[in-house]
Design a protein around this motif. Structure first.
Motif, PDB file in Angstrom:
ATOM      1  N   CYS A  69     -18.007  20.718  23.094  1.00 46.04           N
ATOM      2  CA  CYS A  69     -18.317  19.432  22.476  1.00 46.04           C
ATOM      3  C   CYS A  69     -18.161  18.341  23.544  1.00 46.04           C
ATOM      4  O   CYS A  69     -17.045  18.056  23.984  1.00 46.04           O
ATOM      5  CB  CYS A  69     -17.397  19.163  21.291  1.00 46.04           C
ATOM      6  SG  CYS A  69     -17.785  17.635  20.404  1.00 46.04           S
ATOM      7  N   GLN A  72     -17.445  17.675  15.798  1.00 45.19           N
ATOM      8  CA  GLN A  72     -18.062  18.834  15.153  1.00 45.19           C
ATOM      9  C   GLN A  72     -16.987  19.702  14.529  1.00 45.19           C
ATOM     10  O   GLN A  72     -15.883  19.816  15.071  1.00 45.19           O
ATOM     11  CB  GLN A  72     -18.874  19.648  16.155  1.00 45.19           C
ATOM     12  CG  GLN A  72     -19.710  20.754  15.541  1.00 45.19           C
ATOM     13  CD  GLN A  72     -20.661  20.237  14.461  1.00 45.19           C
ATOM     14  OE1 GLN A  72     -20.273  20.064  13.307  1.00 45.19           O
ATOM     15  NE2 GLN A  72     -21.893  19.953  14.842  1.00 45.19           N
ATOM     16  N   THR A  87     -20.442  25.448   9.812  1.00 47.56           N
ATOM     17  CA  THR A  87     -19.768  24.146   9.841  1.00 47.56           C
ATOM     18  C   THR A  87     -19.034  23.876   8.528  1.00 47.56           C
ATOM     19  O   THR A  87     -18.594  22.752   8.291  1.00 47.56           O
ATOM     20  CB  THR A  87     -20.768  23.003  10.134  1.00 47.56           C
ATOM     21  OG1 THR A  87     -21.828  23.033   9.174  1.00 47.56           O
ATOM     22  CG2 THR A  87     -21.338  23.139  11.545  1.00 47.56           C
ATOM     23  N   GLU A 137     -23.900  19.420  10.771  1.00 41.03           N
ATOM     24  CA  GLU A 137     -23.928  19.354  12.228  1.00 41.03           C
ATOM     25  C   GLU A 137     -23.918  17.866  12.559  1.00 41.03           C
ATOM     26  O   GLU A 137     -24.859  17.140  12.253  1.00 41.03           O
ATOM     27  CB  GLU A 137     -25.179  20.034  12.793  1.00 41.03           C
ATOM     28  CG  GLU A 137     -25.065  21.540  12.852  1.00 41.03           C
ATOM     29  CD  GLU A 137     -26.069  22.158  13.807  1.00 41.03           C
ATOM     30  OE1 GLU A 137     -25.639  22.841  14.750  1.00 41.03           O
ATOM     31  OE2 GLU A 137     -27.268  21.969  13.600  1.00 41.03           O
TER      32      GLU A 137
END
Length: 285
Positions: free
Chosen positions: A48, A53, A80, A85
């Motif tokens: 990331c 996230q 997720t 997202e």
């Protein structure tokens, strides 16, 4: 599946052994939830770069912020979760770990097995990255998009090995406030302000110390003065920009240099090339 916001490369197409996908997205707004899936006999490293996230790996939820890394182990459901997202910037790299596969990036079998085992041991924990990884990832993405000749494939293998080695080393560091983490905060500020002059007193404010103390601390910690450190980060970024932007002057001004001549002087100081000769060397490789 490439667009301006999302790019995916299938590494076997480039002759890269034991690697699957290398991907990147830069979303300006949130998207749909990432559905539940798994990677059969494959590790996925998620970097990331900025933003936020979430990943749910089986029943465990992990939150990644800018400069965080998460390694997802093979054969485990992940998504997720209840989160989308998110907007931000993220890279991912998938490496197969099944028996009988060829060696990782042409390394000896013993070295390949050691690195893959180390990645599996570092999985399912969030740890801090380092901004040199961002430059490696950007360099890898650029190399995959600009060339497929033999020399380029050697360089791609080298970059992937460097990235994996750096990830393994970072996973072993204690996740507590340290000089390296303070440098990461400084790196993040410099990256966010690449387009202008970055002043030493601003960096001292981030570190919550006086300018005099900061200069001394920084040189002892990083090994070079802060101004040189800023320029080195800008030159690393310029190596990518020179191959993608329209001209040298645009690159110079976009990185906060007062003129293309001054940029060229700094570039040659740190690379040994002029910007023009650097572009030529990459085009002819």
């Amino acid at each position: 599946m490439n667009s301006e916001e999302r790019i995916v490369h299938f590494l076997p197409d480039y002759g890269i052994n034991r690697c699957l996908q290398f991907g990147y997205y830069k979303y300006s707004k949130v998207g749909k939830q990432l559905p539940v899936h798994q990677h059969i006999d494959s590790i996925e490293i998620c970097f990331c770069i900025n933003g936020e996230q979430h990943y749910q790996v089986n029943d465990e939820l992990f939150k990644l912020n800018g400069n965080d890394i998460l390694i997802i182990p093979p054969n485990e459901n992940h998504s997720t979760g209840d989160y989308p997202e998110d907007k931000g910037e993220l890279f991912w790299l998938q490496i197969t770990c099944s028996d009988g596969e060829s060696s990782f990036c042409n390394l000896p079998e013993e070295h390949s097995l050691y690195l893959i085992d180390a990645l599996e041991k570092a999985s399912k924990q969030v740890f801090k990255g380092a901004f040199q990884i961002k430059f490696m990832l950007d360099g890898l993405l650029n190399e995959l998009e600009t060339s497929d000749v033999t020399l380029s494939r050697i360089y791609i293998n080298q970059l992937i090995i460097q990235i994996v080695l750096e990830v393994i080393q970072l996973s072993k560091q204690k996740q507590e406030y340290s000089p390296r983490q303070k440098l990461n905060l400084i790196d993040e500020f410099i990256i966010d302000n690449m387009h202008r002059i970055v002043y030493v007193d601003e960096l001292a404010v981030i570190s919550e110390v006086s300018v005099g103390y900061f200069k001394s601390w920084f040189k002892n910690t990083a090994g070079i003065p802060p101004k040189e450190y800023v320029n080195r980060l800008k030159i690393e970024q310029s190596k990518i920009d020179l191959l993608t932007k329209e001209n040298i002057t645009t690159v110079a001004y976009d990185l906060g240099f007062s003129s293309s001549q001054y940029f060229s002087t700094i570039f040659k100081k740190f690379t040994g090339y002029t910007p023009k000769s650097y572009i030529s060397s990459k085009e002819n490789s």
